[in-house]
Design a protein around this motif. Structure first.
Motif, mmCIF file in Angstrom:
data_model
loop_
_atom_site.group_PDB
_atom_site.id
_atom_site.type_symbol
_atom_site.label_atom_id
_atom_site.label_comp_id
_atom_site.label_asym_id
_atom_site.label_seq_id
_atom_site.Cartn_x
_atom_site.Cartn_y
_atom_site.Cartn_z
ATOM 1 N N VAL A 40 -8.856 -5.351 2.019
ATOM 2 C CA VAL A 40 -7.797 -5.252 1.011
ATOM 3 C C VAL A 40 -8.408 -4.855 -0.323
ATOM 4 C CG1 VAL A 40 -6.007 -6.521 -0.224
ATOM 5 C CG2 VAL A 40 -6.391 -6.956 2.210
ATOM 6 N N ILE A 41 -7.872 -3.795 -0.922
ATOM 7 C CA ILE A 41 -8.365 -3.302 -2.206
ATOM 8 C C ILE A 41 -7.227 -3.391 -3.216
ATOM 9 C CG2 ILE A 41 -9.364 -1.343 -3.427
ATOM 10 C CD1 ILE A 41 -10.260 -0.358 -0.572
ATOM 11 N N ASP A 42 -7.444 -4.167 -4.260
ATOM 12 C CA ASP A 42 -6.437 -4.344 -5.313
ATOM 13 C C ASP A 42 -6.511 -3.176 -6.272
ATOM 14 O OD1 ASP A 42 -4.696 -5.165 -7.268
ATOM 15 O OD2 ASP A 42 -5.927 -6.851 -7.941
ATOM 16 N N ARG A 43 -5.531 -2.283 -6.220
ATOM 17 C CA ARG A 43 -5.490 -1.111 -7.093
ATOM 18 C C ARG A 43 -4.674 -1.365 -8.362
ATOM 19 N NH1 ARG A 43 -9.705 1.846 -5.605
ATOM 20 N NH2 ARG A 43 -9.640 2.357 -3.402
ATOM 21 N N TYR B 4 -4.294 2.653 4.346
ATOM 22 C CA TYR B 4 -2.894 2.681 3.920
ATOM 23 C C TYR B 4 -2.790 2.201 2.483
ATOM 24 C CZ TYR B 4 0.101 3.851 7.864
ATOM 25 O OH TYR B 4 0.772 4.529 8.842
ATOM 26 N N GLY B 5 -1.831 2.747 1.787
ATOM 27 C CA GLY B 5 -1.489 2.244 0.464
ATOM 28 C C GLY B 5 -0.334 1.268 0.625
ATOM 29 N N TRP B 6 -0.355 0.179 -0.122
ATOM 30 C CA TRP B 6 0.672 -0.861 -0.009
ATOM 31 C C TRP B 6 1.390 -0.995 -1.337
ATOM 32 C CZ3 TRP B 6 2.155 -3.163 4.330
ATOM 33 C CH2 TRP B 6 3.102 -4.177 4.198
ATOM 34 N N LEU C 227 0.395 -3.123 -5.922
ATOM 35 C CA LEU C 227 1.462 -4.098 -6.095
ATOM 36 C C LEU C 227 1.728 -4.362 -7.572
ATOM 37 C CD1 LEU C 227 0.223 -6.425 -3.255
ATOM 38 C CD2 LEU C 227 2.302 -5.033 -3.207
ATOM 39 N N ASP C 228 2.894 -4.937 -7.838
ATOM 40 C CA ASP C 228 3.267 -5.267 -9.213
ATOM 41 C C ASP C 228 2.325 -6.313 -9.797
ATOM 42 O OD1 ASP C 228 5.371 -3.574 -8.754
ATOM 43 O OD2 ASP C 228 6.930 -5.106 -8.941
#
Length: 92
Positions: free
Chosen positions: A63-66, A17-19, A42-43
């Motif tokens: 969790v992958i920080d994009r 999923y994209g968050w 996320l911002d």
């Protein structure tokens, strides 16, 4: 909100999923169980970093920080708007 769409730079598995919204992290935590990846767009601000920390504390390496894709901008929308503007003015 959750979005099962593709990310711009990663191969997406059916259980990812994209968050995008920091405000909904806590209520959504139980629903993310079982996903093999949680792509976070996320911002780049305090609420975004707090949400990322909360997600990571529960789901760890899933969790992958994009946000690194648009680190020079406040959020993904600002980045995409700038990209669209740049492309529009580059080709004219």
């Amino acid at each position: 909100t959750l979005d099962s769409g593709e990310s711009p730079s990663a191969d997406i598995h059916p259980r990812t999923y994209g968050w995008y919204a920091a405000i909904f992290v806590t209520p959504a935590l139980p629903y993310l169980k079982g996903y093999t990846a949680i792509n976070c767009y996320l911002d780049n601000d305090t609420p975004g970093r707090t949400a990322l920390t909360e997600l990571t504390s529960v789901y760890g390496s899933f969790v992958i920080d994009r946000s690194t894709l648009y680190s020079e901008f406040n959020d993904l929308n600002e980045y995409l708007t700038n990209q669209s503007f740049t492309k529009k003015h580059t080709f004219q």
